[in-house]
Design a protein around this motif. Sequence first.
Motif, PDB file in Angstrom:
ATOM      1  N   GLY A 160       7.780  -4.661  -4.894  1.00 56.90           N
ATOM      2  CA  GLY A 160       7.236  -3.158  -5.769  1.00 56.90           C
ATOM      3  C   GLY A 160       7.062  -3.517  -6.361  1.00 56.90           C
ATOM      4  N   VAL A 161       6.680  -4.173  -7.533  1.00 58.59           N
ATOM      5  CA  VAL A 161       5.562  -4.641  -8.678  1.00 58.59           C
ATOM      6  C   VAL A 161       4.524  -4.570  -8.242  1.00 58.59           C
ATOM      7  N   ALA A 162       3.882  -5.118  -6.996  1.00 59.82           N
ATOM      8  CA  ALA A 162       2.465  -4.849  -7.178  1.00 59.82           C
ATOM      9  C   ALA A 162       1.903  -3.666  -6.409  1.00 59.82           C
ATOM     10  N   GLY A 163       3.030  -2.878  -5.835  1.00 57.87           N
ATOM     11  CA  GLY A 163       2.795  -1.450  -5.745  1.00 57.87           C
ATOM     12  C   GLY A 163       2.852  -0.575  -6.891  1.00 57.87           C
ATOM     13  N   VAL A 164       3.343  -0.995  -8.177  1.00 56.77           N
ATOM     14  CA  VAL A 164       3.514  -0.397  -8.974  1.00 56.77           C
ATOM     15  C   VAL A 164       2.574  -0.440 -10.183  1.00 56.77           C
ATOM     16  N   ILE A 165       1.991  -1.439  -9.924  1.00 58.88           N
ATOM     17  CA  ILE A 165       1.449  -1.633 -10.766  1.00 58.88           C
ATOM     18  C   ILE A 165      -0.099  -1.138 -10.024  1.00 58.88           C
ATOM     19  N   GLY A 166      -0.710  -1.815  -8.953  1.00 55.92           N
ATOM     20  CA  GLY A 166      -1.388  -0.373  -8.489  1.00 55.92           C
ATOM     21  C   GLY A 166      -1.609   1.398  -8.117  1.00 55.92           C
ATOM     22  N   PHE A 174       8.993  12.375  -4.648  1.00 57.32           N
ATOM     23  CA  PHE A 174       9.816  11.963  -4.866  1.00 57.32           C
ATOM     24  C   PHE A 174      10.416  11.842  -3.139  1.00 57.32           C
ATOM     25  N   THR A 175      10.146  11.995  -1.942  1.00 60.18           N
ATOM     26  CA  THR A 175      10.242  11.936  -1.171  1.00 60.18           C
ATOM     27  C   THR A 175       8.658  11.091  -0.279  1.00 60.18           C
ATOM     28  N   ILE A 176       8.134  10.565  -0.625  1.00 61.85           N
ATOM     29  CA  ILE A 176       6.652   9.901  -0.765  1.00 61.85           C
ATOM     30  C   ILE A 176       7.112   8.557  -1.249  1.00 61.85           C
ATOM     31  N   LEU A 177       7.928   8.271  -2.097  1.00 63.86           N
ATOM     32  CA  LEU A 177       8.762   7.268  -2.637  1.00 63.86           C
ATOM     33  C   LEU A 177       9.266   6.773  -1.830  1.00 63.86           C
ATOM     34  N   ILE A 178      10.617   7.546  -1.156  1.00 63.00           N
ATOM     35  CA  ILE A 178      11.397   7.157   0.092  1.00 63.00           C
ATOM     36  C   ILE A 178      10.858   6.345   0.985  1.00 63.00           C
ATOM     37  N   VAL A 179      10.329   7.171   1.118  1.00 65.75           N
ATOM     38  CA  VAL A 179       9.415   6.874   2.461  1.00 65.75           C
ATOM     39  C   VAL A 179       8.622   5.760   2.042  1.00 65.75           C
ATOM     40  N   ALA A 180       8.597   5.250   1.070  1.00 65.44           N
ATOM     41  CA  ALA A 180       7.659   4.108   1.027  1.00 65.44           C
ATOM     42  C   ALA A 180       8.442   2.853   0.834  1.00 65.44           C
ATOM     43  N   LEU A 229       1.239  -0.984  -0.118  1.00 61.69           N
ATOM     44  CA  LEU A 229      -0.167   0.213   0.352  1.00 61.69           C
ATOM     45  C   LEU A 229       0.987   1.218   0.070  1.00 61.69           C
ATOM     46  N   GLY A 230       1.798   1.574   0.533  1.00 60.90           N
ATOM     47  CA  GLY A 230       3.361   2.162   0.697  1.00 60.90           C
ATOM     48  C   GLY A 230       3.377   2.814  -0.615  1.00 60.90           C
TER      49      GLY A 230
END
Length: 407
Positions: free
Chosen positions: A335-341, A285-291, A24-25
């Motif tokens: 990561g793949v599941a998160g990217v697709i979502g 970019f910060t939000i992706l880093i947090v994820a 989810l992150g």
Amino acid sequence: MNINLDIAKTYLFSNKKMTAVATLGVVLGMSIYIFMNSMLVGFDKSSSASIFKTTPHIRIYNDDVISKPLVQNSKEKFIIINPKIVPKNNTIINPKLIIETLLKQPEVTVVTPQVATNVFFNNGKSQIAGSAIGIKPEEANIMFDIKSYMVEGNFDLLKSNPNGIIIGTGIAEKMSLGVGDNLSITSSKAVTKNLKIIGLFKTNNSKVDKTTSYVNIASAQQFLKEGASYVTDINVNVFDPEQAEKIAETLSIISGYKAEGWKQANATFMAANKMRKIIILFVSFTILIVAGFGIYNILNMTITQKINDIAILKAMGFKGKDVIRIFVTQAISIGVAGVIGGMLIATILISILKKVYVGGDIGYFPIDFEPLKYLQGVIVGLIITFLAGYIPAKKAAKVDPVSIFRK
């Protein structure tokens, strides 16, 4: 490899809540990254399109001359005269030859002369200060695509009607005018002419729509009591607007006059645009880093919980690189599941917002699907998730089974 994949799958589904939180992150981070960067591109396109409705890529004009300080040395006494602007005629000499020369440049697409003058629009007791821009209709339309934002009337009539004028909708609304009405115009040289309104335009830039009008270049020259060779500006469009500042330097040398790129002419806008880009890129970019940190923490906890399992695997003959593959596979799967979502959610958000009409000078919300931003998001997202998995996996690979069993 199959065993490594099976173990990674087991770890993924053994704690479904932690895996779901990590995924989810990434979903949220990816969707916000794509959405905000697509919005940034949309704002850039919308702003540039608005600017280019009235501004050429490069403007060539006769710049004001500033006198140099005069310093005199007489018996150790210095007299300094402050610089001042020297008034002079701002016409461009031999514009026809300059235009022909500019058109031969490979980077140039369109060149057209222009005469701009300040005027007063008069209708009864109503009077509005604005500007009359003298143009060659066909060439100006190629450069600014004026026809695309005409809302009433016929732009082509301007060419055949020397006493015609096209005004912004803001002027028309303030003075209660429409197509076919007559409008009295007084120039800065006290020349008054009655022109017939043959069209109305709307650029969605309220300042332009409330002050600007287009007339034949001959009419603008008459307003200034000048002859047919009088030109205040030569407007130039090039193939790549982003290279306008660089090309302007060359055109300045060729023409002998000041050549100003559109970015230089809109320096305040460009500075604000740069700040907006930095903020949006930083936030997304910060939000992706947090994820990524979320994945790191979850995998780190998994390694702590499964430390005995890892020790047994290594005792059975699994190498450090096998352990790394197990946890990196787990991270990449998340990561793949998160990217697709994230891509799906970003697509839904963009689809909704691009249909929202915000009004004002903007119109519809300036956002669209940007394949490059999707691709950038996928690459950045997968890199971050890979690193988030690789760092704790490296730690797990160094586990000494003997020391673990002794505990």
